[in-house]
Design an enzyme around this catalytic site. Structure first.
Site, PDB file in Angstrom:
ATOM      1  CB  SER A 212      -0.849  -0.042   1.270  1.00 30.77           C
ATOM      2  OG  SER A 212      -1.377   1.218   1.550  1.00 30.77           O
TER       3      SER A 212
ATOM      4  CE1 TYR B  86      -4.026  -2.291   5.146  1.00 26.16           C
ATOM      5  CE2 TYR B  86      -3.630   0.047   4.802  1.00 26.16           C
ATOM      6  CZ  TYR B  86      -3.849  -1.219   4.290  1.00 26.16           C
ATOM      7  OH  TYR B  86      -3.898  -1.396   2.940  1.00 26.16           O
TER       8      TYR B  86
ATOM      9  CE  LYS C 152      -1.707  -4.490   3.195  1.00 24.37           C
ATOM     10  NZ  LYS C 152      -2.001  -5.701   2.453  1.00 24.37           N
TER      11      LYS C 152
HETATM   12  C1  UD1 Z   1      -6.967   4.741   3.062  1.00 25.38           C
HETATM   13  C2  UD1 Z   1      -5.694   4.125   3.535  1.00 25.38           C
HETATM   14  C3  UD1 Z   1      -5.046   3.333   2.410  1.00 25.38           C
HETATM   15  C4  UD1 Z   1      -6.014   2.350   1.813  1.00 25.38           C
HETATM   16  C5  UD1 Z   1      -7.236   3.122   1.343  1.00 25.38           C
HETATM   17  C6  UD1 Z   1      -8.269   2.199   0.729  1.00 25.38           C
HETATM   18  C7  UD1 Z   1      -4.715   5.793   5.070  1.00 25.38           C
HETATM   19  C8  UD1 Z   1      -3.622   6.741   5.338  1.00 25.38           C
HETATM   20  N1  UD1 Z   1      -4.736   5.146   3.931  1.00 25.38           N
HETATM   21  O1  UD1 Z   1      -6.606   5.756   2.145  1.00 25.38           O
HETATM   22  O2  UD1 Z   1      -3.972   2.623   2.914  1.00 25.38           O
HETATM   23  O3  UD1 Z   1      -5.405   1.692   0.730  1.00 25.38           O
HETATM   24  O4  UD1 Z   1      -7.814   3.795   2.464  1.00 25.38           O
HETATM   25  O5  UD1 Z   1      -8.683   1.231   1.624  1.00 25.38           O
HETATM   26  O6  UD1 Z   1      -5.574   5.628   5.884  1.00 25.38           O
HETATM   27  N2  UD1 Z   1     -12.934  11.266   2.885  1.00 25.38           N
HETATM   28  C9  UD1 Z   1     -13.960  12.150   3.179  1.00 25.38           C
HETATM   29  N3  UD1 Z   1     -15.113  11.628   3.673  1.00 25.38           N
HETATM   30  C10 UD1 Z   1     -15.320  10.291   3.888  1.00 25.38           C
HETATM   31  C11 UD1 Z   1     -14.254   9.397   3.571  1.00 25.38           C
HETATM   32  C12 UD1 Z   1     -13.071   9.916   3.081  1.00 25.38           C
HETATM   33  O7  UD1 Z   1     -13.823  13.358   3.005  1.00 25.38           O
HETATM   34  O8  UD1 Z   1     -16.404   9.886   4.363  1.00 25.38           O
HETATM   35  C13 UD1 Z   1     -11.675  11.816   2.310  1.00 25.38           C
HETATM   36  C14 UD1 Z   1     -10.441  11.545   3.133  1.00 25.38           C
HETATM   37  O9  UD1 Z   1     -10.248  12.550   4.091  1.00 25.38           O
HETATM   38  C15 UD1 Z   1      -9.358  11.526   2.024  1.00 25.38           C
HETATM   39  C16 UD1 Z   1     -10.088  10.957   0.814  1.00 25.38           C
HETATM   40  O10 UD1 Z   1     -11.470  11.165   1.068  1.00 25.38           O
HETATM   41  O11 UD1 Z   1      -8.958  12.845   1.725  1.00 25.38           O
HETATM   42  C17 UD1 Z   1      -9.845   9.477   0.597  1.00 25.38           C
HETATM   43  O12 UD1 Z   1     -10.114   8.770   1.795  1.00 25.38           O
HETATM   44  P1  UD1 Z   1     -10.206   7.177   1.840  1.00 25.38           P
HETATM   45  O13 UD1 Z   1     -11.046   6.679   0.745  1.00 25.38           O
HETATM   46  O14 UD1 Z   1     -10.567   6.774   3.237  1.00 25.38           O
HETATM   47  O15 UD1 Z   1      -8.734   6.707   1.490  1.00 25.38           O
HETATM   48  P2  UD1 Z   1      -7.327   7.135   2.160  1.00 25.38           P
HETATM   49  O16 UD1 Z   1      -7.515   7.615   3.535  1.00 25.38           O
HETATM   50  O17 UD1 Z   1      -6.599   7.993   1.209  1.00 25.38           O
END
Ligand code: UD1
Length: 323
Positions: A102, A130, A134
């Site tokens: 990851s 997590y 990895k």
């Molecule tokens: C996370 C994990 C990554 C994993 C990926 C998919 C971390 C640092 N990384 O990535 O290892 O591969 O999930 O499982 O945790 N967001 C919102 N609202 C929401 C959900 C998310 O605004 O309800 C935003 C988050 O703040 C971020 C973006 O959307 O900016 C992506 O979030 P998310 O899909 O959870 O992925 P990551 O956190 O990037």
């Protein structure tokens, strides 16, 4: 030897229906054996029963928040499970392995300061157990190669996998409230969630919301085939490669694109930043192209259209109803 690959999946999260649908898509029977990766006898029986050419190791828990509250579960499942698998692989001499790593293995300071992230960026100072699990597995694989260089290892560092198969029959079906952005948006569009909370609107990005490198799951799947093909012809040190598109999209870009794909307005509210999030994270994907001849083909629009098709046609995921 059978032309066979062992796919290690998170067994207890497999839905029988998804396997049936895969069989329909590929028009082939899928051999499925249920077992716990941490049970060495299960693995030995499996390797005795079948002759595998390669192993693609996807099995792992992946909820970042849960890994913070229950780190032992993550180290036991992800790291311990991998150790057992590697022990049996060594024993049976099936030493070709592709591992799902990851982008979270990148050092948090590097990830915050050096964008796009290349394979040369520092790893290790991760933000959660997590990511650490990895990172540990990557180190274990590298040490294993030093001890025995007949191992052929490819470590794929996934960025943010999203989307669904274009048939709309297989896709993401998270347990409970989705943690990740795309399934949350999809469930909001289908009416299961009232609104999306956008975690932070004051990041140093083009619209203030977090930027990520979203990659279509079908592109990601193809990268694994390319990795196996690479290992089939090259006996080298472990290959470590980013699997991303190299393009960064913000949360609001995603909302906009999904609204367009679905024709549904996605209600959202800007809320507090989520602990552990960074402003931007996207890959330098050129090494994958150079070494594997692989690059992402699907666009953001494809990701949203395919996710929407899956969500709309399967509002309760693989279940018939939501209870
Ligand atoms: C996370 C994990 C990554 C994993 C990926 C998919 C971390 C640092 N990384 O990535 O290892 O591969 O999930 O499982 O945790 N967001 C919102 N609202 C929401 C959900 C998310 O605004 O309800 C935003 C988050 O703040 C971020 C973006 O959307 O900016 C992506 O979030 P998310 O899909 O959870 O992925 P990551 O956190 O990037």
């Amino acid at each position: 030897m059978l032309d066979m690959i062992l796919l290690c999946l998170i067994i207890f999260q497999i839905h029988q229906k998804s396997l049936n649908r895969v069989e329909k898509i590929i028009n082939k029977k899928v051999i499925f054996e249920k077992g716990d990766l941490r049970d060495i006898d299960v693995l030995k029986n499996l390797f005795t029963k079948y002759k595998f050419d390669s192993v693609i190791h996807f099995a792992g828990l992946k909820a970042v928040g849960e890994s913070v509250s229950n780190p032992l579960k993550y180290y036991d499942n992800n790291v311990n499970g991998t150790l057992k698998l590697l022990e049996v692989i060594s024993l049976f001499g099936c030493k070709k392995i592709v591992f799902s790593s990851s982008a979270t293995v990148y050092d948090e300071v590097d990830a915050a300061n050096y964008i796009p992230l290349s394979e040369q960026n520092k790893t290790g100072k991760t933000t959660n157990p997590y990511g650490t699990s990895k990172y540990m597995i990557e180190r274990i694989l590298e040490d294993l190669y030093v001890s025995d260089n007949s191992f052929q290892i490819a470590i794929l560092r996934y960025f943010n996998p999203v989307g669904a198969h274009e048939s709309g029959t297989i896709g993401e079906d998270p347990n409970g409230i989705p943690n990740n952005l795309m399934p949350f948006i999809a469930q909001t569009a289908v009416g299961k969630r009232e609104f999306l909370s956008v975690f932070g609107g004051d990041y140093d990005t083009h619209d203030g919301t977090g930027v990520r490198d979203y990659i279509h799951v079908v592109d990601l799947a193809i990268a694994h085939i390319k990795a196996i093909e690479y290992l089939n012809k090259s006996a080298t040190k472990p290959l470590v490669v980013n699997i991303g598109t190299g393009k960064g999209y913000s949360v609001l870009d995603m909302v906009k694109s999904f609204s367009k794909a679905s024709g549904v307005e996605i209600p959202y509210k800007i809320s507090q930043r989520r602990a552990g999030d960074i402003a931007k994270c996207y890959a330098k994907p050129s090494f994958a192209k150079e070494i594997l001849g692989w690059e992402a083909k699907k666009t953001l629009e494809d990701m949203c259209v395919d996710s929407w098709r899956w969500q709309k046609e399967n509002p309760f995921g693989y279940k018939q109803t939501d209870c």
